[in-house]
Design a protein around this motif. Structure first.
Motif, PDB file in Angstrom:
ATOM      1  N   LEU A 153       0.826  -1.201   0.000  1.00  0.00           N
ATOM      2  CA  LEU A 153       0.000   0.000   0.000  1.00  0.00           C
ATOM      3  C   LEU A 153       0.862   1.254   0.000  1.00  0.00           C
ATOM      4  O   LEU A 153       0.625   2.190  -0.766  1.00  0.00           O
ATOM      5  N   VAL A 185       0.998   1.290  -4.169  1.00  0.00           N
ATOM      6  CA  VAL A 185      -0.288   1.957  -4.420  1.00  0.00           C
ATOM      7  C   VAL A 185      -0.179   3.457  -4.189  1.00  0.00           C
ATOM      8  O   VAL A 185      -0.649   4.264  -5.000  1.00  0.00           O
ATOM      9  N   LEU A 186       0.432   3.857  -3.088  1.00  0.00           N
ATOM     10  CA  LEU A 186       0.500   5.277  -2.729  1.00  0.00           C
ATOM     11  C   LEU A 186       1.844   5.921  -3.078  1.00  0.00           C
ATOM     12  O   LEU A 186       2.149   7.014  -2.608  1.00  0.00           O
ATOM     13  N   PHE A 198       2.414   1.040 -10.050  1.00  0.00           N
ATOM     14  CA  PHE A 198       1.072   0.564  -9.725  1.00  0.00           C
ATOM     15  C   PHE A 198       0.228   0.450 -10.985  1.00  0.00           C
ATOM     16  O   PHE A 198      -0.505  -0.530 -11.170  1.00  0.00           O
ATOM     17  N   GLU A 199       0.346   1.448 -11.865  1.00  0.00           N
ATOM     18  CA  GLU A 199      -0.415   1.413 -13.108  1.00  0.00           C
ATOM     19  C   GLU A 199       0.016   0.238 -13.982  1.00  0.00           C
ATOM     20  O   GLU A 199      -0.812  -0.434 -14.599  1.00  0.00           O
ATOM     21  N   TRP A 216       1.292  -2.553 -12.858  1.00  0.00           N
ATOM     22  CA  TRP A 216       0.794  -3.749 -12.172  1.00  0.00           C
ATOM     23  C   TRP A 216      -0.676  -3.992 -12.510  1.00  0.00           C
ATOM     24  O   TRP A 216      -1.086  -5.119 -12.772  1.00  0.00           O
ATOM     25  N   LEU A 217      -1.474  -2.920 -12.533  1.00  0.00           N
ATOM     26  CA  LEU A 217      -2.892  -3.050 -12.903  1.00  0.00           C
ATOM     27  C   LEU A 217      -3.042  -3.506 -14.347  1.00  0.00           C
ATOM     28  O   LEU A 217      -3.889  -4.360 -14.657  1.00  0.00           O
TER      29      LEU A 217
END
Length: 245
Positions: free
Chosen positions: A140, A144-145, A152-153, A155-156
């Protein structure tokens, strides 16, 4: 009640949800038993792996990918309701105890897909994150943060690319395997054809499933008690419409 004669459109996923909810209300016991079992298992995973991020990620990925196999009994419940009959847990358990070879093979394939997702995800995060990720809080804070855009992008995006073929392979195939004595490869091909023929409704259906599962998990997993059977019943109606067009 037969499959809709209306063309599959962007309004169809909402119809499937309405019909799935109606099935759950008409015969709630099998669905709620399924929902309770899935929720209890998810809670156990969370309890055992809450401080070990990759174990938790692997367990939950496998849990979410294989969950449709667990819900196959509810397709039989919806099929019976469609035929004007009502079945209970004894009939559903008979389907489980049959160890239907096609469903077992499909479940193993989905388990391998979940393992592949965890390994590739772990590889990406391990190589790209400047800070070791060992606990959920680490993920997180540092992924994520993270103030920098990118990891994070990415990973998505990786998750979406891996989830898409799994979704396309299962959305019609699993109900079809319960409904018809067809080989696994034939059911998978029918599923891919349905997704290719109706891309916009199928994208919306995937998003609705993701949102509902997400809401169920946010509510301390308790929402899954209702969400899991609701989606399973609705998926039967999705299959019926897609197989008819």
């Amino acid at each position: 009640m037969n499959a809709s004669t209306e063309p599959v459109s962007l309004s169809s996923p909402w119809r499937w949800l309405r019909l799935g909810w109606a099935d759950l209300c008409r015969n709630p016991v099998p669905g709620l038993v399924h929902g309770l079992l899935v929720t209890a298992f998810g809670g156990l995973l969370l309890l055992l792996a809450r401080d070990r991020f990759w174990l938790l990620a692997g367990a939950f990925s496998g849990f979410l990918i294989v969950a449709p196999i667990v819900a196959t009994g509810l397709y039989a419940v919806s099929r019976a309701l469609q035929e004007g009959r009502q079945i209970g847990m004894p009939e559903v358990m008979a389907l489980w105890r049959s160890r239907e070879a096609r469903l077992v093979r499909f479940g193993l394939l989905l388990g391998l897909a979940g393992t592949g997702w965890v390994l590739t995800s772990a590889g990406l995060i391990t190589l790209a994150s400047p800070t070791p990720i060992e606990k959920p809080l680490d993920f997180l804070r540092f992924v994520v943060l993270a103030p920098e855009l990118g990891l994070f992008e990415l990973w998505l995006l990786q998750g979406a690319l891996l989830a898409t073929p799994v979704y396309a392979s299962t959305v019609v195939a699993l109900p079809m395997l319960v409904d018809r004595p067809v080989p696994v490869h034939q059911a998978v091909m029918a599923s891919w054809r349905a997704v290719a023929a109706h891309p916009a409704p199928m994208v919306l259906w995937a998003l609705l499933i993701a949102v509902l599962v997400g809401l169920g998990m946010v509510l301390a997993l308790a929402g899954l008690v209702v969400v899991i059977p609701w989606i399973a019943h609705a998926s039967w109606h999705a299959y019926r419409d897609l197989a008819a067009h």
